[in-house]
Design a protein around this motif. Sequence first.
Motif, PDB file in Angstrom:
ATOM      1  N   ASN A   9      -8.594  -1.160  -1.060  1.00  0.00           N
ATOM      2  CA  ASN A   9     -10.050  -0.912  -0.930  1.00  0.00           C
ATOM      3  C   ASN A   9     -10.690  -1.731  -2.390  1.00  0.00           C
ATOM      4  OD1 ASN A   9     -10.302   0.795   1.043  1.00  0.00           O
ATOM      5  ND2 ASN A   9     -10.216   2.706  -0.128  1.00  0.00           N
ATOM      6  N   GLU A  11     -13.639  -3.339  -4.818  1.00  0.00           N
ATOM      7  CA  GLU A  11     -15.025  -2.609  -5.267  1.00  0.00           C
ATOM      8  C   GLU A  11     -16.141  -3.001  -4.704  1.00  0.00           C
ATOM      9  OE1 GLU A  11     -15.961  -5.637  -8.988  1.00  0.00           O
ATOM     10  OE2 GLU A  11     -15.407  -3.549  -9.348  1.00  0.00           O
ATOM     11  N   THR A  15     -12.374  -3.159   2.914  1.00  0.00           N
ATOM     12  CA  THR A  15     -11.216  -2.556   2.840  1.00  0.00           C
ATOM     13  C   THR A  15     -10.205  -3.677   3.952  1.00  0.00           C
ATOM     14  OG1 THR A  15     -11.982  -0.454   2.894  1.00  0.00           O
ATOM     15  CG2 THR A  15      -9.810  -0.675   3.793  1.00  0.00           C
ATOM     16  N   CYS A  51      -3.944  -1.209 -10.652  1.00  0.00           N
ATOM     17  CA  CYS A  51      -4.976  -0.640  -9.556  1.00  0.00           C
ATOM     18  C   CYS A  51      -4.698   0.867  -9.495  1.00  0.00           C
ATOM     19  CB  CYS A  51      -4.616  -1.138  -8.062  1.00  0.00           C
ATOM     20  SG  CYS A  51      -4.910  -3.128  -7.910  1.00  0.00           S
ATOM     21  N   GLU A  54      -4.770   5.920  -4.442  1.00  0.00           N
ATOM     22  CA  GLU A  54      -5.564   6.959  -4.341  1.00  0.00           C
ATOM     23  C   GLU A  54      -4.847   8.305  -3.169  1.00  0.00           C
ATOM     24  OE1 GLU A  54      -9.578   5.787  -2.755  1.00  0.00           O
ATOM     25  OE2 GLU A  54     -10.207   5.366  -4.778  1.00  0.00           O
ATOM     26  N   ALA A  93      -6.887   1.508  -4.667  1.00  0.00           N
ATOM     27  CA  ALA A  93      -8.339   1.121  -5.064  1.00  0.00           C
ATOM     28  C   ALA A  93      -8.136  -0.294  -5.915  1.00  0.00           C
ATOM     29  CB  ALA A  93      -9.086   2.085  -5.829  1.00  0.00           C
ATOM     30  N   SER A 199     -17.170   3.134   1.561  1.00  0.00           N
ATOM     31  CA  SER A 199     -16.356   4.027   0.800  1.00  0.00           C
ATOM     32  C   SER A 199     -16.423   5.391   1.192  1.00  0.00           C
ATOM     33  CB  SER A 199     -17.012   4.011  -0.839  1.00  0.00           C
ATOM     34  OG  SER A 199     -18.331   4.361  -0.503  1.00  0.00           O
ATOM     35  N   ARG A 203      -9.758  11.218   2.298  1.00  0.00           N
ATOM     36  CA  ARG A 203      -9.166  11.348   1.157  1.00  0.00           C
ATOM     37  C   ARG A 203      -7.995  12.364   1.510  1.00  0.00           C
ATOM     38  NH1 ARG A 203     -13.673   8.588   0.142  1.00  0.00           N
ATOM     39  NH2 ARG A 203     -13.856   7.682  -1.867  1.00  0.00           N
TER      40      ARG A 203
END
Length: 343
Positions: A9, A11, A15, A51, A54, A93, A199, A203
């Motif tokens: 991912n 910024e 993706t 990095c 997540e 990320a 985004s 999760r």
Amino acid sequence: MSSYRIALNFEDGVTRVIDCGPKEKVLDAAFRQRINLPMDCSDGVCGTCKCRAESGRYDLGDDYIDDALSSDEAQSGLVLTCQMVPQSDCVVAVPVASTACKTGTARFGGKVAQVTGFAGAAFELVLEVAADAPGFLPGQYVNIGVPGSDQHRAYSFSSASGAARMSFLIKNVPGGLMSSWLATARPGDALDLTGPLGSFYLRPVTRPVLMLAGGTGLAPFLSMLEEMLLQGIDQPVHMIYGVTRDQDLVLVERLEDYARRLPGFSFTTCVADAATAHPRQGYVTQHMPAEVLHDGAVDVYLCGPPPMVEAVQKHFQAQGMCPASFYYEKFVTSQPAPVAVAA
């Protein structure tokens, strides 16, 4: 397992999903697939490739120095991609724009497999895509070019990533550019897609989840529920699905199917129209019992129009409720295409 799927991912919202061998380092796998992640040394010395992981399991080994990655940083989820060897699928990320890594949004094609209309309220578009179509995270969206124009529209995936077919739930806008095309679309018609983007995605599920869907904002949640089924999630998951009119309440039978197959999943529906015959009239904030908030120990996901997002935020503030996490996506329906007027 022959390989793991690593979602990178960037910024800028882009993706890219890559395959990484079970003994391969993420940096090497990315480079092999023509994505130049930040790096200088590739030996765990400089820290340039740092990095944040997540989700997922991985091994960092012990061949890097503390100046590149301290133990506190490693404990907080920071990783060196030049040392990171995945032990499961992972989401990473990357703290730079995709263009800085000589990559960007993928462009690919799809062919219409099926278009289903729902009482003038919405369409479900199903596309056949090639086996090498890019992967995505459940909740993300893609830009679809409108045939016969130079415009595109953004729609969230409602299908699982990696499936041979991609599906989308699209609001029917009378006179709308995409809606007008969908009304005449036929199997085999070609479409150009760019993405994935966004985004707003699922999760790791480590606590109860509350999903708030407004209208066709249901789409990303269908993708998330598919992923939860694949992962065998057993946390309590509750959805409140709110629409404006009775006819806007679509795909309820699909939610009923998820409620049968996914342990812990439940849902309620509501309709805002004061003249509705639906048993629950009103907005999602009026049908949000305390038990689905779990005293704040809940991850909230919301996808709907801006007024809905703002109303939920104000409701939480008024209730003094601060969820453990709150992810939301605002969407604005495209306006109908302008009508040409003779001079």
